[in-house]
Enzyme design. Structure first.
Site, short mmCIF file in Angstrom:
data_model
loop_
_atom_site.label_atom_id
_atom_site.label_comp_id
_atom_site.label_asym_id
_atom_site.label_seq_id
_atom_site.Cartn_x
_atom_site.Cartn_y
_atom_site.Cartn_z
N ALA A 5 0.83 -1.21 0.00
CA ALA A 5 0.00 0.00 0.00
C ALA A 5 0.86 1.26 0.00
O ALA A 5 0.50 2.26 -0.64
CB ALA A 5 -0.91 -0.02 1.22
N GLU A 10 -17.81 8.20 -1.49
CA GLU A 10 -18.27 7.47 -2.69
C GLU A 10 -19.32 6.43 -2.30
O GLU A 10 -20.33 6.26 -2.99
CB GLU A 10 -17.07 6.80 -3.38
CG GLU A 10 -17.50 5.99 -4.59
CD GLU A 10 -16.34 5.38 -5.36
OE1 GLU A 10 -15.17 5.73 -5.09
OE2 GLU A 10 -16.62 4.55 -6.25
#
Ligand SMILES: Cc1cc2nc3c(=O)[nH]c(=O)nc-3n(C[C@H](O)[C@H](O)[C@H](O)COP(=O)(O)OP(=O)(O)OC[C@H]3O[C@@H](n4cnc5c(N)ncnc54)[C@H](O)[C@@H]3O)c2cc1C
Length: 382
Positions: free
Chosen positions: A179, A243
């Site tokens: 990540a 979102e």
């Protein structure tokens, strides 16, 4: 009787404008856009002229400087009318916020005013053919070479991908890290080596230009890095709750409309000497749908209020997305059934809503990933 209280009079005035716009500039063309697999550029420009794009972007960068609720009025009106083609809200409320939050002054000035006018269409690309849930393992690379990054890789299922002029690309600037090797880079669509693949043929959302994207030695100035190198994954995780909330808001508006269509149809349609609405089975099913949609609405509005206060966390957003997406699919299936054979005909909005809804259980994080997020908090495990 539940009455919504979160919108002000100004929001409702704006809603009337948006509703008129949807009736005159979207719905008459939507069937053609479904055949084309994309929404016309003209519609984007008109949406910009009428203030439907980038409502939340500060006025200094061409937006209206409005609050999240103004943006959600656009989302609700498009969804309630069954108009899934225009990717206005992804452009305005997912892509633009990345620029607002992480962009340099030069990046904001270069892109946001044109996005607000609808001259530039935005998209965001995380998912790759090798996997979308496991974002940490994306394979697309952006390797530093002097003052540039050189990008290689492939993305898939990208909303607004066919029309996009500006892409926020999630890629590995350090492939040796997980990540922490992910960064976000702004990629203009006319950069040599950036190629749009075919528009994907989907089960629903047929007017949406969802596409594959390819990157072959795409050379991008390092100044196109969005925010800090290596913080891309954190940036994505920071923006995903909004979102996911937006998907819940859309699902709720779709189901409210679908219930109205179904009530109207079952009252008019005759069988066995009465209307379909006279059957106890119809009343029971519609009673259940009504109850579900009110629960969806109350929870979604609560999450919107939390979000307005900056207090919506990833677990609440995951619950909202998972519950509304799955309840929508179940309820639409029941509504469609009450239309009989007509419910299976594409010309009926209920058929399109049923096909469109399935996407909500997958895109923006699948139902299983939402369960992971919620389950980890519930059990206190990793
Ligand atoms: C219409 C549409 C529009 C989209 N728009 C965009 C976009 O604009 N930008 C973008 O980047 N992406 C977009 N996507 C991609 C979407 O976000 C991914 O499809 C989604 O995240 C799932 O990834 P995947 O398809 O690779 O499935 P996979 O990750 O391969 O998953 C396959 C199955 O395995 C399950 N699974 C995976 N991991 C786990 C786990 N840890 N535990 C339990 N089950 C698991 C999944 O839930 C799923 O059921 C869009 C997708 C669709 C369908």
């Amino acid at each position: 009787m539940f009455t919504r209280t979160i919108f002000s009079e100004d929001h409702e005035i704006f809603r009337n404008q948006v509703r008129r716009f949807v009736q005159t500039e979207i719905l008459p063309y939507h069937a053609q856009w479904e055949k084309d697999g994309r929404v016309s550029r003209d519609a984007w420009l008109k949406a910009g002229e009428n203030g439907l794009l980038c409502a939340m972007v500060p006025e200094a960068y061409g937006g209206a400087g409005a609050d999240f609720l103004f943006s959600m009025v656009v989302m609700e009106e498009l969804a309630g009318a069954g108009a899934m083609g225009p990717g206005f809200t992804l452009h305005s409320d997912i892509v633009a916020p990345y620029l607002v939050h992480y962009g340099s002054e030069a990046q904001k000035e270069a892109w946001l005013p044109r996005m607000a006018r609808g001259e530039i269409i935005g998209a965001i690309a995380m998912t790759e053919p090798s996997g979308g849930s496991d974002v940490q393992n994306i394979k697309t690379t952006a390797i530093r070479d002097g003052d540039d990054f050189v990008i290689n890789g492939q993305k898939v299922f990208i909303t607004n991908g066919g029309n996009c002029d500006l892409l926020i690309l999630a890629c590995k600037t350090d492939p040796s890290k997980g990540a922490k090797g992910i960064s976000l880079i702004l990629v203009p669509a006319d950069t040599p080596g950036f190629r749009k693949g075919r528009l994907l043929e989907k089960v629903g959302w047929k007017a949406q230009d969802t596409a594959e994207l390819f990157f072959d030695d795409v050379r991008i100035p390092a100044t196109n890095l969005l925010g800090v190198e290596g913080r891309g994954f954190v940036q994505l995780m920071e923006q995903l709750p909004q979102e996911r909330l937006m998907q819940a808001i859309r699902a709720t508006s779709v189901l409210e409309s679908a219930l109205e269509w179904t009530v109207d149809y079952t009252r008019e349609r005759k069988a066995f000497g009465g209307s379909i609405a006279d059957f106890q089975n119809t009343r029971f099913r519609l009673a259940e749908v009504k109850t579900q949609v009110v629960v969806m609405r109350i929870f979604t509005d609560h999450c919107m209020q939390m979000h307005m206060k900056g207090e919506l966390d990833s677990v609440d957003a995951a619950m909202a997305k998972m519950f509304t997406a799955e309840t929508l699919c179940e309820c639409l299936d029941d509504c469609l059934q009450l239309f009989g054979g007509y419910g299976y005909m594409w010309e009926y909005p209920i058929a399109r809503a049923w096909a469109d809804a399935r996407m909500g259980r997958i895109a923006g994080g699948t139902g299983e990933i939402m369960r992971e997020i919620i389950g980890r908090q519930v059990t206190g495990t990793r």
